[in-house]
Scaffold this motif. Sequence first.
Motif, mmCIF file in Angstrom:
data_model
loop_
_atom_site.group_PDB
_atom_site.id
_atom_site.type_symbol
_atom_site.label_atom_id
_atom_site.label_comp_id
_atom_site.label_asym_id
_atom_site.label_seq_id
_atom_site.Cartn_x
_atom_site.Cartn_y
_atom_site.Cartn_z
ATOM 1 N N LYS A 29 33.831 45.213 44.290
ATOM 2 C CA LYS A 29 34.149 46.045 45.451
ATOM 3 C C LYS A 29 35.438 45.582 46.134
ATOM 4 C CE LYS A 29 29.510 47.700 46.607
ATOM 5 N NZ LYS A 29 28.373 47.634 47.566
ATOM 6 N N ALA A 30 35.666 44.281 46.126
ATOM 7 C CA ALA A 30 36.840 43.737 46.810
ATOM 8 C C ALA A 30 38.142 44.028 46.060
ATOM 9 C CB ALA A 30 36.674 42.233 46.999
ATOM 10 N N ARG A 31 38.090 44.096 44.724
ATOM 11 C CA ARG A 31 39.330 44.174 43.960
ATOM 12 C C ARG A 31 39.430 45.401 43.061
ATOM 13 N NH1 ARG A 31 41.769 38.334 42.836
ATOM 14 N NH2 ARG A 31 43.580 39.652 43.248
ATOM 15 N N GLN A 32 38.476 46.283 43.187
ATOM 16 C CA GLN A 32 38.488 47.499 42.375
ATOM 17 C C GLN A 32 39.753 48.320 42.619
ATOM 18 O OE1 GLN A 32 35.222 50.133 43.212
ATOM 19 N NE2 GLN A 32 35.512 51.348 41.354
ATOM 20 N N ARG A 33 40.165 48.438 43.863
ATOM 21 C CA ARG A 33 41.351 49.229 44.185
ATOM 22 C C ARG A 33 42.627 48.600 43.631
ATOM 23 N NH1 ARG A 33 40.626 51.473 50.426
ATOM 24 N NH2 ARG A 33 38.733 52.743 50.021
ATOM 25 N N GLU A 34 42.597 47.292 43.415
ATOM 26 C CA GLU A 34 43.756 46.621 42.825
ATOM 27 C C GLU A 34 43.843 46.874 41.318
ATOM 28 O OE1 GLU A 34 44.447 42.443 44.083
ATOM 29 O OE2 GLU A 34 42.621 42.729 45.261
ATOM 30 N N GLY A 68 39.466 33.641 40.361
ATOM 31 C CA GLY A 68 40.259 34.475 41.257
ATOM 32 C C GLY A 68 41.743 34.410 40.955
ATOM 33 N N GLN A 69 42.244 33.212 40.684
ATOM 34 C CA GLN A 69 43.665 33.051 40.377
ATOM 35 C C GLN A 69 44.016 33.734 39.056
ATOM 36 O OE1 GLN A 69 44.301 28.813 40.546
ATOM 37 N NE2 GLN A 69 43.965 28.731 42.757
ATOM 38 N N ALA A 70 43.119 33.631 38.076
ATOM 39 C CA ALA A 70 43.371 34.263 36.786
ATOM 40 C C ALA A 70 43.404 35.788 36.927
ATOM 41 C CB ALA A 70 42.290 33.856 35.790
ATOM 42 N N ILE A 71 42.511 36.327 37.741
ATOM 43 C CA ILE A 71 42.492 37.779 37.968
ATOM 44 C C ILE A 71 43.771 38.223 38.683
ATOM 45 C CG2 ILE A 71 41.361 39.620 39.287
ATOM 46 C CD1 ILE A 71 38.688 38.162 38.718
ATOM 47 N N THR A 72 44.175 37.470 39.696
ATOM 48 C CA THR A 72 45.392 37.789 40.429
ATOM 49 C C THR A 72 46.611 37.788 39.507
ATOM 50 O OG1 THR A 72 44.536 36.897 42.509
ATOM 51 C CG2 THR A 72 46.935 37.055 42.296
ATOM 52 N N SER A 73 46.686 36.781 38.648
ATOM 53 C CA SER A 73 47.801 36.692 37.708
ATOM 54 C C SER A 73 47.793 37.874 36.747
ATOM 55 C CB SER A 73 47.693 35.386 36.919
ATOM 56 O OG SER A 73 48.729 35.277 35.966
ATOM 57 N N ALA A 74 46.610 38.236 36.253
ATOM 58 C CA ALA A 74 46.521 39.367 35.317
ATOM 59 C C ALA A 74 46.867 40.686 36.001
ATOM 60 C CB ALA A 74 45.115 39.420 34.718
ATOM 61 N N LEU A 75 46.446 40.845 37.253
ATOM 62 C CA LEU A 75 46.736 42.065 37.991
ATOM 63 C C LEU A 75 48.221 42.208 38.313
ATOM 64 C CD1 LEU A 75 43.728 42.153 40.498
ATOM 65 C CD2 LEU A 75 44.181 43.826 38.684
ATOM 66 N N SER A 76 48.884 41.076 38.495
ATOM 67 C CA SER A 76 50.306 41.116 38.858
ATOM 68 C C SER A 76 51.236 41.250 37.650
ATOM 69 C CB SER A 76 50.678 39.860 39.648
ATOM 70 O OG SER A 76 50.515 38.696 38.854
ATOM 71 N N ALA A 77 50.677 41.074 36.452
ATOM 72 C CA ALA A 77 51.480 41.192 35.231
ATOM 73 C C ALA A 77 51.896 42.633 35.013
ATOM 74 C CB ALA A 77 50.683 40.678 34.029
ATOM 75 N N LYS A 101 45.977 43.885 31.284
ATOM 76 C CA LYS A 101 46.308 45.307 31.372
ATOM 77 C C LYS A 101 46.668 45.913 30.021
ATOM 78 C CE LYS A 101 48.191 45.215 36.085
ATOM 79 N NZ LYS A 101 49.426 45.412 36.883
ATOM 80 N N ASP A 102 47.184 45.083 29.120
ATOM 81 C CA ASP A 102 47.595 45.580 27.807
ATOM 82 C C ASP A 102 46.482 45.504 26.772
ATOM 83 O OD1 ASP A 102 47.434 42.850 27.529
ATOM 84 O OD2 ASP A 102 49.503 42.560 26.860
ATOM 85 N N GLY A 103 45.277 45.158 27.211
ATOM 86 C CA GLY A 103 44.152 45.090 26.288
ATOM 87 C C GLY A 103 44.018 43.776 25.545
ATOM 88 N N ARG A 104 44.847 42.794 25.876
ATOM 89 C CA ARG A 104 44.775 41.489 25.215
ATOM 90 C C ARG A 104 43.838 40.560 25.985
ATOM 91 N NH1 ARG A 104 49.546 41.134 21.852
ATOM 92 N NH2 ARG A 104 51.053 42.727 22.470
ATOM 93 N N GLY A 114 45.892 49.328 31.483
ATOM 94 C CA GLY A 114 46.591 49.398 32.764
ATOM 95 C C GLY A 114 45.783 48.775 33.880
ATOM 96 N N LYS A 115 44.518 48.453 33.587
ATOM 97 C CA LYS A 115 43.661 47.736 34.527
ATOM 98 C C LYS A 115 43.293 46.384 33.917
ATOM 99 C CE LYS A 115 41.511 51.966 36.365
ATOM 100 N NZ LYS A 115 41.875 51.851 37.793
ATOM 101 N N VAL A 116 42.683 45.536 34.716
ATOM 102 C CA VAL A 116 42.197 44.230 34.257
ATOM 103 C C VAL A 116 40.681 44.310 34.170
ATOM 104 C CG1 VAL A 116 41.985 41.787 34.860
ATOM 105 C CG2 VAL A 116 44.165 42.992 35.207
ATOM 106 N N VAL A 117 40.125 43.875 33.052
ATOM 107 C CA VAL A 117 38.690 44.009 32.815
ATOM 108 C C VAL A 117 38.042 42.630 32.666
ATOM 109 C CG1 VAL A 117 36.900 45.037 31.359
ATOM 110 C CG2 VAL A 117 39.114 46.184 31.609
#
Length: 210
Positions: A99-104, A200-209, A180-183, A73-76
Amino acid sequence: MNKKVLLWSGAAVIGLLAAGAAIGQSLPSKAKQTPSTKLSKGAPMTHVTPISASAAQFDGLMGGQIDLTDYRGKVVLVVNTASQCGYTGQYAGLETLYKARQREGLVIVGVPSNDFGGQEPGSASEIKKFCELNYGVTFPMAAKYVVRGNAAHPFYKAALTALGPKAEPKWNFHKILIGKDGRPVAAFASAVTPQSSELGQAITSALSAR
């Protein structure tokens, strides 16, 4: 015209019409046709297997366990680290990113490794002290592991299977992004900094999935 010719012509036409109807009945309708299994552009790679429970387990740097399945459910972002590398300054960028994106929903896991140039020779307590005093690291840190080759931690073997050669670290501060699904989603070379637009873009995309 001869009546026999007319009769034969009529019978032939009727025969052709009947044959056409039979062929039409044998063809599947559009509604019954099997849909294409080809993925559309941009579709998720559902063939990639999530990291297994056994491959997701790391010993913590100072004891305890880090279990990547706890972060579903989170991005690692998993990063193999070293204290005496030209890229060691990325610790600061990783902490800033965390620190900037932990809350996301972003989690960063550092995995110390002595695989490259012997640049992580210290003990667990020395690594902890170095990270905290020099870079204020607060994100989870695993124990020291081998990250490539036959002796690699199972996580790295699983990532290699999922993403191919780009998932195998070539040096310190290589990065693997887990969705988020562990993949496994993507892998990034050491030179890709924590503040790069590519990461940054890859993290944003993964967080929005979803």
